[in-house]
Write a protein that holds these residues in place. Structure first.
Motif, PDB file in Angstrom:
ATOM      1  N   MET A  98      42.393  37.398 154.332  1.00 51.60           N
ATOM      2  CA  MET A  98      43.400  38.349 153.914  1.00 51.60           C
ATOM      3  C   MET A  98      44.292  38.694 155.101  1.00 51.60           C
ATOM      4  SD  MET A  98      41.398  42.065 153.686  1.00 51.60           S
ATOM      5  CE  MET A  98      42.537  42.674 152.519  1.00 51.60           C
ATOM      6  N   GLN A  99      45.523  39.001 154.827  1.00 44.27           N
ATOM      7  CA  GLN A  99      46.497  39.374 155.858  1.00 44.27           C
ATOM      8  C   GLN A  99      46.462  40.892 156.031  1.00 44.27           C
ATOM      9  OE1 GLN A  99      48.272  37.106 157.503  1.00 44.27           O
ATOM     10  NE2 GLN A  99      49.547  38.483 158.701  1.00 44.27           N
ATOM     11  N   VAL A 100      46.435  41.353 157.281  1.00 50.39           N
ATOM     12  CA  VAL A 100      46.497  42.784 157.559  1.00 50.39           C
ATOM     13  C   VAL A 100      47.601  43.028 158.580  1.00 50.39           C
ATOM     14  CG1 VAL A 100      44.760  42.782 159.408  1.00 50.39           C
ATOM     15  CG2 VAL A 100      45.167  44.868 158.110  1.00 50.39           C
ATOM     16  N   THR A 101      48.356  44.094 158.352  1.00 50.07           N
ATOM     17  CA  THR A 101      49.429  44.500 159.256  1.00 50.07           C
ATOM     18  C   THR A 101      49.279  45.984 159.525  1.00 50.07           C
ATOM     19  OG1 THR A 101      50.912  42.822 158.357  1.00 50.07           O
ATOM     20  CG2 THR A 101      51.936  44.628 159.581  1.00 50.07           C
ATOM     21  N   SER A 135      50.039  41.753 163.047  1.00 46.03           N
ATOM     22  CA  SER A 135      49.546  41.164 161.807  1.00 46.03           C
ATOM     23  C   SER A 135      48.551  40.077 162.152  1.00 46.03           C
ATOM     24  CB  SER A 135      50.685  40.536 160.998  1.00 46.03           C
ATOM     25  OG  SER A 135      51.559  41.518 160.532  1.00 46.03           O
ATOM     26  N   ALA A 136      47.576  39.909 161.282  1.00 45.64           N
ATOM     27  CA  ALA A 136      46.593  38.844 161.497  1.00 45.64           C
ATOM     28  C   ALA A 136      45.909  38.522 160.181  1.00 45.64           C
ATOM     29  CB  ALA A 136      45.552  39.260 162.525  1.00 45.64           C
ATOM     30  N   GLU A 137      45.409  37.328 160.124  1.00 42.50           N
ATOM     31  CA  GLU A 137      44.594  36.880 158.999  1.00 42.50           C
ATOM     32  C   GLU A 137      43.149  37.223 159.364  1.00 42.50           C
ATOM     33  OE1 GLU A 137      44.105  35.366 155.260  1.00 42.50           O
ATOM     34  OE2 GLU A 137      46.036  35.531 156.284  1.00 42.50           O
ATOM     35  N   ILE A 138      42.489  37.988 158.502  1.00 48.74           N
ATOM     36  CA  ILE A 138      41.120  38.421 158.785  1.00 48.74           C
ATOM     37  C   ILE A 138      40.249  38.255 157.548  1.00 48.74           C
ATOM     38  CG2 ILE A 138      41.792  40.108 160.547  1.00 48.74           C
ATOM     39  CD1 ILE A 138      41.330  42.283 158.317  1.00 48.74           C
ATOM     40  N   GLU A 139      38.954  38.313 157.767  1.00 48.20           N
ATOM     41  CA  GLU A 139      38.020  38.401 156.649  1.00 48.20           C
ATOM     42  C   GLU A 139      38.019  39.844 156.175  1.00 48.20           C
ATOM     43  OE1 GLU A 139      34.077  36.807 157.162  1.00 48.20           O
ATOM     44  OE2 GLU A 139      34.791  35.390 158.656  1.00 48.20           O
ATOM     45  N   HIS A 181      40.564  40.138 167.784  1.00 48.76           N
ATOM     46  CA  HIS A 181      41.855  39.583 167.377  1.00 48.76           C
ATOM     47  C   HIS A 181      42.980  39.994 168.322  1.00 48.76           C
ATOM     48  CE1 HIS A 181      40.723  37.817 163.466  1.00 48.76           C
ATOM     49  NE2 HIS A 181      39.804  38.761 163.472  1.00 48.76           N
ATOM     50  N   ALA A 239      41.026  46.192 157.154  1.00 47.55           N
ATOM     51  CA  ALA A 239      41.900  46.212 155.983  1.00 47.55           C
ATOM     52  C   ALA A 239      42.287  47.642 155.605  1.00 47.55           C
ATOM     53  CB  ALA A 239      41.223  45.519 154.805  1.00 47.55           C
ATOM     54  N   GLY A 245      45.256  48.863 157.501  1.00 42.34           N
ATOM     55  CA  GLY A 245      46.530  48.229 157.181  1.00 42.34           C
ATOM     56  C   GLY A 245      47.567  49.263 156.789  1.00 42.34           C
TER      57      GLY A 245
END
Length: 168
Positions: free
Chosen positions: A1-4, A13-17, A29, A64, A67
């Protein structure tokens, strides 16, 4: 999932579990390793950061959930003008020994001073009661926070002796 989110004033922003804890997001991260990870159960307080100007234990907040929020870490205390008075107080009064609890203590202390610029010793002790320090016995931490309260601009008057060597 993307979080900003905004961290220390910068949007990231990063792609995280989905199960990634905020403490791991910050450390792994973003490489902001000032936030320490101690117990993973919210007992020790080493991982305290601010989310929307409120102290939170980042080991119990999912990344998340952060975010869209503003997050501030211990790295965000320092400004272009220099160290925050709380950072200076910890140096002046030896508010740290091993340093493991220090980032969380500083973040909690800064939040206290923002709400109450002249807290009593009891108010300071209550504010940091959710955090564990295994080294100092807390007296130097309390003294460090009082120093910051009495030096809100961080300046040390020339006539004031340095208190770093004072006995606990």
């Amino acid at each position: 999932m993307q979080v900003t989110m905004t961290v220390n004033g910068e949007e990231v922003s990063a792609e995280i579990e989905g199960r990634t804890l905020l403490v791991h997001f910050l450390r792994d991260h973003l490489r902001l390793t000032g936030t320490h990870w101690g117990c993973d159960t919210s007992n020790c307080g080493t991982c305290v950061v601010w989310m929307d100007d409120e102290p939170v234990k980042s080991c119990t907040v999912l990344a998340a959930m952060a975010g869209g929020h503003d997050v501030r870490t211990v790295e965000g205390l320092e400004t272009e003008d220099g160290l925050d008075p709380i950072q200076q107080g910890f140096m002046q009064c030896h508010g740290l020994q091993c340093g493991f609890c220090t980032p969380g203590m500083m973040m909690t202390a800064r939040a206290l001073l923002d709400r109450n610029p002249d807290p009593s010793e009891q108010e300071i002790r209550e504010a940091i009661s959710g955090q564990i320090c295994r080294c100092t016995g807390y007296s130097t931490i309390v003294r460090s926070i009082r120093w910051a309260a009495t030096h809100p601009d961080g300046a040390q008057p020339a006539s004031e002796p340095e208190t770093a060597g004072s006995p606990a």
